[in-house]
Design a protein around this motif. Structure first.
Motif, PDB file in Angstrom:
ATOM      1  N   LEU A  76       0.993  -1.630   0.032  1.00 42.22           N
ATOM      2  CA  LEU A  76       0.344   0.017   0.155  1.00 42.22           C
ATOM      3  C   LEU A  76       1.265   1.161  -0.157  1.00 42.22           C
ATOM      4  O   LEU A  76       0.228   2.423  -0.615  1.00 42.22           O
ATOM      5  CB  LEU A  76      -0.737   0.362   1.261  1.00 42.22           C
ATOM      6  CG  LEU A  76      -1.770   1.085   1.629  1.00 42.22           C
ATOM      7  CD1 LEU A  76      -2.813   1.505   0.323  1.00 42.22           C
ATOM      8  CD2 LEU A  76      -2.383   0.858   2.457  1.00 42.22           C
ATOM      9  N   ILE A  77       1.818   1.075   1.151  1.00 43.58           N
ATOM     10  CA  ILE A  77       2.822   2.139   0.719  1.00 43.58           C
ATOM     11  C   ILE A  77       3.622   2.762  -0.730  1.00 43.58           C
ATOM     12  O   ILE A  77       4.013   3.640  -0.963  1.00 43.58           O
ATOM     13  CB  ILE A  77       3.772   2.042   1.836  1.00 43.58           C
ATOM     14  CG1 ILE A  77       3.079   2.154   3.323  1.00 43.58           C
ATOM     15  CG2 ILE A  77       5.540   3.159   1.476  1.00 43.58           C
ATOM     16  CD1 ILE A  77       3.753   2.162   4.506  1.00 43.58           C
ATOM     17  N   SER A  78       3.415   1.396  -0.531  1.00 41.74           N
ATOM     18  CA  SER A  78       4.325   1.700  -2.781  1.00 41.74           C
ATOM     19  C   SER A  78       3.660   2.461  -3.327  1.00 41.74           C
ATOM     20  O   SER A  78       3.777   3.306  -4.305  1.00 41.74           O
ATOM     21  CB  SER A  78       5.612  -0.040  -3.348  1.00 41.74           C
ATOM     22  OG  SER A  78       5.293   0.038  -3.994  1.00 41.74           O
ATOM     23  N   LYS A  79       2.429   1.660  -3.377  1.00 41.30           N
ATOM     24  CA  LYS A  79       1.056   2.196  -4.617  1.00 41.30           C
ATOM     25  C   LYS A  79       0.976   3.811  -4.116  1.00 41.30           C
ATOM     26  O   LYS A  79       0.480   4.452  -4.967  1.00 41.30           O
ATOM     27  CB  LYS A  79       0.110   1.672  -4.347  1.00 41.30           C
ATOM     28  CG  LYS A  79       0.579  -0.087  -5.135  1.00 41.30           C
ATOM     29  CD  LYS A  79      -1.270  -0.472  -4.441  1.00 41.30           C
ATOM     30  CE  LYS A  79      -1.119  -2.131  -5.603  1.00 41.30           C
ATOM     31  NZ  LYS A  79      -2.173  -3.460  -5.001  1.00 41.30           N
ATOM     32  N   LEU A  80       0.744   4.171  -3.031  1.00 45.90           N
ATOM     33  CA  LEU A  80       1.113   5.256  -2.264  1.00 45.90           C
ATOM     34  C   LEU A  80       1.760   6.609  -2.893  1.00 45.90           C
ATOM     35  O   LEU A  80       1.423   7.572  -3.348  1.00 45.90           O
ATOM     36  CB  LEU A  80       0.567   6.057  -0.791  1.00 45.90           C
ATOM     37  CG  LEU A  80      -0.592   5.662  -0.218  1.00 45.90           C
ATOM     38  CD1 LEU A  80      -1.088   5.206   0.757  1.00 45.90           C
ATOM     39  CD2 LEU A  80      -1.737   6.156  -0.285  1.00 45.90           C
ATOM     40  N   ASN A  81       3.443   6.249  -2.912  1.00 42.98           N
ATOM     41  CA  ASN A  81       4.084   6.716  -3.700  1.00 42.98           C
ATOM     42  C   ASN A  81       4.097   6.838  -5.257  1.00 42.98           C
ATOM     43  O   ASN A  81       4.079   7.767  -5.543  1.00 42.98           O
ATOM     44  CB  ASN A  81       5.406   5.500  -2.887  1.00 42.98           C
ATOM     45  CG  ASN A  81       6.167   6.040  -1.911  1.00 42.98           C
ATOM     46  OD1 ASN A  81       5.534   7.134  -0.810  1.00 42.98           O
ATOM     47  ND2 ASN A  81       6.663   4.716  -1.230  1.00 42.98           N
ATOM     48  N   ASP A  84       2.058   9.389  -6.421  1.00 44.33           N
ATOM     49  CA  ASP A  84       2.371  10.595  -5.905  1.00 44.33           C
ATOM     50  C   ASP A  84       2.892  10.673  -7.071  1.00 44.33           C
ATOM     51  O   ASP A  84       2.767  12.002  -7.304  1.00 44.33           O
ATOM     52  CB  ASP A  84       3.066  10.547  -4.613  1.00 44.33           C
ATOM     53  CG  ASP A  84       3.463  11.513  -3.903  1.00 44.33           C
ATOM     54  OD1 ASP A  84       2.669  13.033  -5.098  1.00 44.33           O
ATOM     55  OD2 ASP A  84       4.977  12.416  -3.214  1.00 44.33           O
ATOM     56  N   GLU A  85       4.317  10.153  -7.881  1.00 37.35           N
ATOM     57  CA  GLU A  85       4.537   9.875  -8.624  1.00 37.35           C
ATOM     58  C   GLU A  85       4.307  10.740  -9.840  1.00 37.35           C
ATOM     59  O   GLU A  85       4.566  11.382 -10.913  1.00 37.35           O
ATOM     60  CB  GLU A  85       5.991   8.942  -8.292  1.00 37.35           C
ATOM     61  CG  GLU A  85       6.793   9.031  -7.759  1.00 37.35           C
ATOM     62  CD  GLU A  85       7.616   7.084  -7.623  1.00 37.35           C
ATOM     63  OE1 GLU A  85       7.719   7.026  -8.865  1.00 37.35           O
ATOM     64  OE2 GLU A  85       8.121   7.587  -6.476  1.00 37.35           O
ATOM     65  N   MET A  91       1.990  16.807 -13.552  1.00 37.64           N
ATOM     66  CA  MET A  91       2.043  18.015 -13.446  1.00 37.64           C
ATOM     67  C   MET A  91       3.857  18.914 -14.107  1.00 37.64           C
ATOM     68  O   MET A  91       3.493  19.740 -14.698  1.00 37.64           O
ATOM     69  CB  MET A  91       2.472  18.349 -11.923  1.00 37.64           C
ATOM     70  CG  MET A  91       1.260  18.439 -11.192  1.00 37.64           C
ATOM     71  SD  MET A  91       1.046  19.702  -9.351  1.00 37.64           S
ATOM     72  CE  MET A  91       2.309  18.700  -8.565  1.00 37.64           C
ATOM     73  N   HIS A  92       4.803  18.056 -14.320  1.00 40.05           N
ATOM     74  CA  HIS A  92       5.610  18.383 -15.208  1.00 40.05           C
ATOM     75  C   HIS A  92       5.583  18.739 -16.293  1.00 40.05           C
ATOM     76  O   HIS A  92       5.980  19.397 -16.686  1.00 40.05           O
ATOM     77  CB  HIS A  92       7.104  16.918 -14.600  1.00 40.05           C
ATOM     78  CG  HIS A  92       8.821  17.261 -15.194  1.00 40.05           C
ATOM     79  ND1 HIS A  92       9.365  17.904 -14.412  1.00 40.05           N
ATOM     80  CD2 HIS A  92       8.577  17.035 -16.123  1.00 40.05           C
ATOM     81  CE1 HIS A  92       9.727  18.769 -15.610  1.00 40.05           C
ATOM     82  NE2 HIS A  92      10.252  17.340 -16.713  1.00 40.05           N
ATOM     83  N   PHE A  93       5.235  17.451 -16.950  1.00 34.98           N
ATOM     84  CA  PHE A  93       4.843  17.451 -18.178  1.00 34.98           C
ATOM     85  C   PHE A  93       3.681  18.755 -18.938  1.00 34.98           C
ATOM     86  O   PHE A  93       3.289  18.280 -19.955  1.00 34.98           O
ATOM     87  CB  PHE A  93       4.751  15.946 -18.833  1.00 34.98           C
ATOM     88  CG  PHE A  93       6.118  15.229 -18.660  1.00 34.98           C
ATOM     89  CD1 PHE A  93       7.031  15.538 -20.006  1.00 34.98           C
ATOM     90  CD2 PHE A  93       5.860  14.432 -17.578  1.00 34.98           C
ATOM     91  CE1 PHE A  93       8.436  14.905 -19.707  1.00 34.98           C
ATOM     92  CE2 PHE A  93       7.622  12.983 -17.906  1.00 34.98           C
ATOM     93  CZ  PHE A  93       8.032  14.100 -18.072  1.00 34.98           C
ATOM     94  N   PHE A  94       2.270  18.237 -17.760  1.00 29.05           N
ATOM     95  CA  PHE A  94       1.713  19.746 -18.228  1.00 29.05           C
ATOM     96  C   PHE A  94       1.660  20.850 -18.839  1.00 29.05           C
ATOM     97  O   PHE A  94       2.838  21.208 -18.154  1.00 29.05           O
ATOM     98  CB  PHE A  94       0.246  19.683 -17.122  1.00 29.05           C
ATOM     99  CG  PHE A  94      -0.807  20.333 -17.520  1.00 29.05           C
ATOM    100  CD1 PHE A  94      -1.967  19.930 -18.037  1.00 29.05           C
ATOM    101  CD2 PHE A  94      -1.204  21.952 -16.993  1.00 29.05           C
ATOM    102  CE1 PHE A  94      -3.169  20.856 -18.729  1.00 29.05           C
ATOM    103  CE2 PHE A  94      -1.840  22.496 -17.177  1.00 29.05           C
ATOM    104  CZ  PHE A  94      -3.213  22.172 -18.435  1.00 29.05           C
ATOM    105  N   LYS A  95       0.997  21.268 -19.938  1.00 30.96           N
ATOM    106  CA  LYS A  95       1.306  22.771 -20.189  1.00 30.96           C
ATOM    107  C   LYS A  95       0.163  23.511 -20.076  1.00 30.96           C
ATOM    108  O   LYS A  95      -0.384  23.171 -21.457  1.00 30.96           O
ATOM    109  CB  LYS A  95       2.251  22.789 -22.088  1.00 30.96           C
ATOM    110  CG  LYS A  95       2.933  22.303 -22.028  1.00 30.96           C
ATOM    111  CD  LYS A  95       3.820  21.445 -23.562  1.00 30.96           C
ATOM    112  CE  LYS A  95       5.185  21.184 -23.681  1.00 30.96           C
ATOM    113  NZ  LYS A  95       5.200  20.033 -23.264  1.00 30.96           N
TER     114      LYS A  95
END
Length: 154
Positions: A76-81, A84-85, A91-95
Motif C-alpha cells: 500500500l505504501i508503494s502504491k501511495l508513492n 504521488d509520483e 504536473m511536470h509535463f502539463f502545459k
C-alpha cells in the motif's frame, strides 16, 4: 415571396440554434476542468502523503512484532508513492499555456490531459480509501481534508 422569406428566416433560426446548442465543450472549458481537478488533487495529495507517513510509522512498529500485515502495508505504501509520483509527472509535463496550430489541436491536447488527470484522480480515491481503512484498523483517525482553494496565476 413571403413564404420564401419565412422559410429562410426559419432556416436561419434553426442554424443559429444548432450552433448555440453545440454539445462539444471547447478547449478552454476542458482546460478549466482539468485545472479544477488538479486543484482538488493538490489537497487530496496532502492527505495521501499524511496517510503514507502514518503507514510508515505503523509499518516500523509492525516489523518489530513480525506481523503478517507488513507485506500488505508495504504494498500500500508503494502504491501511495506511485500515485504521488504519477501526479508529479503529470504536473511536470502539463502545459497550462498549450497553443496548438488549430482549435482542434488545442481541444485534443486538453482532452488527453483530462484522461491523464482523471486516471490520477481514480488512483488517489482508491488509495486514500484503502489507506484510511488500514489506519482505522490501527486506531488512527484519517486526516481531514483542508478546504482552502489555491489560486492559479494564468
Amino acid at each position: 415571396m413571403k413564404r420564401l422569406n419565412t422559410a429562410m428566416a426559419l432556416l436561419g433560426l434553426l442554424i443559429s440554434l444548432n450552433l448555440a446548442c453545440k454539445t462539444e465543450p471547447d478547449a478552454k472549458a476542458i482546460r478549466k476542468e482539468v485545472l479544477n481537478i488538479h486543484d482538488k488533487l493538490m489537497l487530496d495529495g496532502e492527505k495521501l502523503i499524511k496517510n503514507r507517513m502514518h503507514l510508515d510509522t505503523i509499518l516500523i512498529a509492525e516489523k518489530q512484532k513480525k506481523s503478517a500485515d507488513t507485506a500488505q502495508m508495504t504494498d500500500l505504501i508503494s502504491k501511495l508513492n506511485q500515485a504521488d509520483e504519477k501526479m508529479m509527472d503529470w504536473m511536470h509535463f502539463f502545459k497550462d499555456d498549450f497553443k496548438g496550430k488549430t482549435a482542434q489541436e488545442d481541444l485534443d491536447y486538453y482532452k488527453s490531459q483530462m484522461i491523464k488527470i482523471r486516471a490520477v484522480e481514480d488512483d488517489y480515491i482508491k488509495l486514500i480509501r484503502a489507506s484510511d481503512s488500514v489506519l482505522k484498523v490501527h486506531h488512527i483517525s484519517p486526516v481531514k481534508k483542508h478546504h482552502h482553494v489555491h489560486q492559479h496565476k494564468h
